[in-house]
Write an enzyme that holds these catalytic residues in place. Structure first.
Site, PDB file in Angstrom:
ATOM      1  N   GLU A  78       8.995 -41.959   2.162  1.00 17.43           N
ATOM      2  CA  GLU A  78       9.658 -42.534   3.328  1.00 17.43           C
ATOM      3  C   GLU A  78      10.937 -43.268   2.909  1.00 17.43           C
ATOM      4  OE1 GLU A  78       9.058 -41.846   6.237  1.00 17.43           O
ATOM      5  OE2 GLU A  78       6.934 -41.576   6.618  1.00 17.43           O
ATOM      6  N   GLU A 118      14.823 -37.267   8.968  1.00 14.70           N
ATOM      7  CA  GLU A 118      14.029 -36.039   9.007  1.00 14.70           C
ATOM      8  C   GLU A 118      14.613 -34.963   8.101  1.00 14.70           C
ATOM      9  OE1 GLU A 118      11.109 -35.744  10.315  1.00 14.70           O
ATOM     10  OE2 GLU A 118      11.263 -37.804  11.001  1.00 14.70           O
ATOM     11  N   HIS A 134      13.538 -35.542   4.558  1.00 15.32           N
ATOM     12  CA  HIS A 134      12.224 -35.017   4.194  1.00 15.32           C
ATOM     13  C   HIS A 134      12.312 -33.536   3.843  1.00 15.32           C
ATOM     14  CE1 HIS A 134       9.698 -38.456   4.758  1.00 15.32           C
ATOM     15  NE2 HIS A 134       9.958 -38.597   6.044  1.00 15.32           N
TER      16      HIS A 134
END
Length: 255
Positions: free
Chosen positions: A193, A135, A138
């Site tokens: 991803e 996370e 990202h």
């Protein structure tokens, strides 16, 4: 709180390790087809993005039950946070646990990181480290900001929101809620991803944390089935492939 614009945007996620396909009441085709929306996304300043993210984190916290410091969940997350570090690219990270059976985690570009107790129930601390590293990837790589820009642009085009400085202060709570829905449920690309996976792997190595937990988290996500898996973990590429990629990296590092 009634007069303060609120938003649950800038996530990240971003939903952990996967791009969700749901965007609630937002017509995502509008964001793609409207030149106005593209313009508004481009004119969203860093200050506006941060203001929206700050309000979004507050709104999310107000809508969820946060684990108290005395709970085992909070104590576990405190240990995990210490391992991962307190900042990302100079931005201070704020970690909290939401008490819910849902399996989820996300991070906003302002350093707001939230993990759900349902995810912690199914994973070890090391696996949660891998999840949160993803996370944070990202965020660091700019994926979360782009997702929020697209969601903002969609609502701006739909409702003819003026492209002015301080836009966060003129958005209604309903508009902010729609932006949140689009940003948090945004589908990341296959390359995004994969890049976030590698970011997590590199972060764990840098922090002296075993990378095996990243493999374990993918294996457990791959084992999920039914509605829960469908709504949260439509990952691109599949979790099984991503787990193998990390295994390959571990094997290479051992040579």
């Amino acid at each position: 709180m009634a007069k303060k614009p609120l938003l649950v945007a800038m996530a990240l996620s971003a939903t952990l390790l996967a791009g969700c396909q749901h965007t609630g009441g937002i017509n995502t085709d509008l964001a793609v087809s409207s030149g106005l929306s593209a313009y508004k996304a481009a004119t969203l300043s860093d200050a506006d993005a941060k203001a929206i993210a700050d309000s979004g984190c507050q709104e999310m916290d107000s809508q969820n039950k946060i684990a108290p410091a005395s709970s085992q969940y909070a104590k576990r997350l405190k240990t995990i946070a210490k391992s991962l570090g307190g900042d990302i690219d100079g931005t201070k990270i704020n970690y909290k646990v939401y008490l819910t059976k849902d399996v989820n985690a996300w991070a906003m570009a302002n350093g707001c990181v939230r993990v759900y107790s349902g995810l912690m129930d199914m994973m070890t601390n090391n696996e949660v480290e891998g999840v949160l590293g993803h996370e944070l990837g990202h965020v660091s790589l700019g994926h979360s900001r782009k997702a929020m820009q697209t969601a903002y642009a969609t609502v701006a085009a739909r409702d003819a929101v003026s492209a002015t400085s301080g836009v966060a202060s003129v958005l209604t709570q309903s508009q902010l809620g729609d932006i949140a829905e689009g940003a948090i449920n945004s589908a990341f690309s296959r390359s995004q991803e994969s890049d976030a996976d590698d970011f997590s792997y590199d972060l764990l190595k840098k922090r002296g944390i075993t990378t095996q937990g990243l493999v374990g988290s993918f294996d457990k996500l791959a084992a999920l089935s039914g509605a829960e898996s469908k709504s949260l973990f439509d990952s691109h590429p599949p979790s099984t492939e991503r787990a193998q990629h990390i295994r390959d990296r571990i094997a290479t590092d051992k040579k």
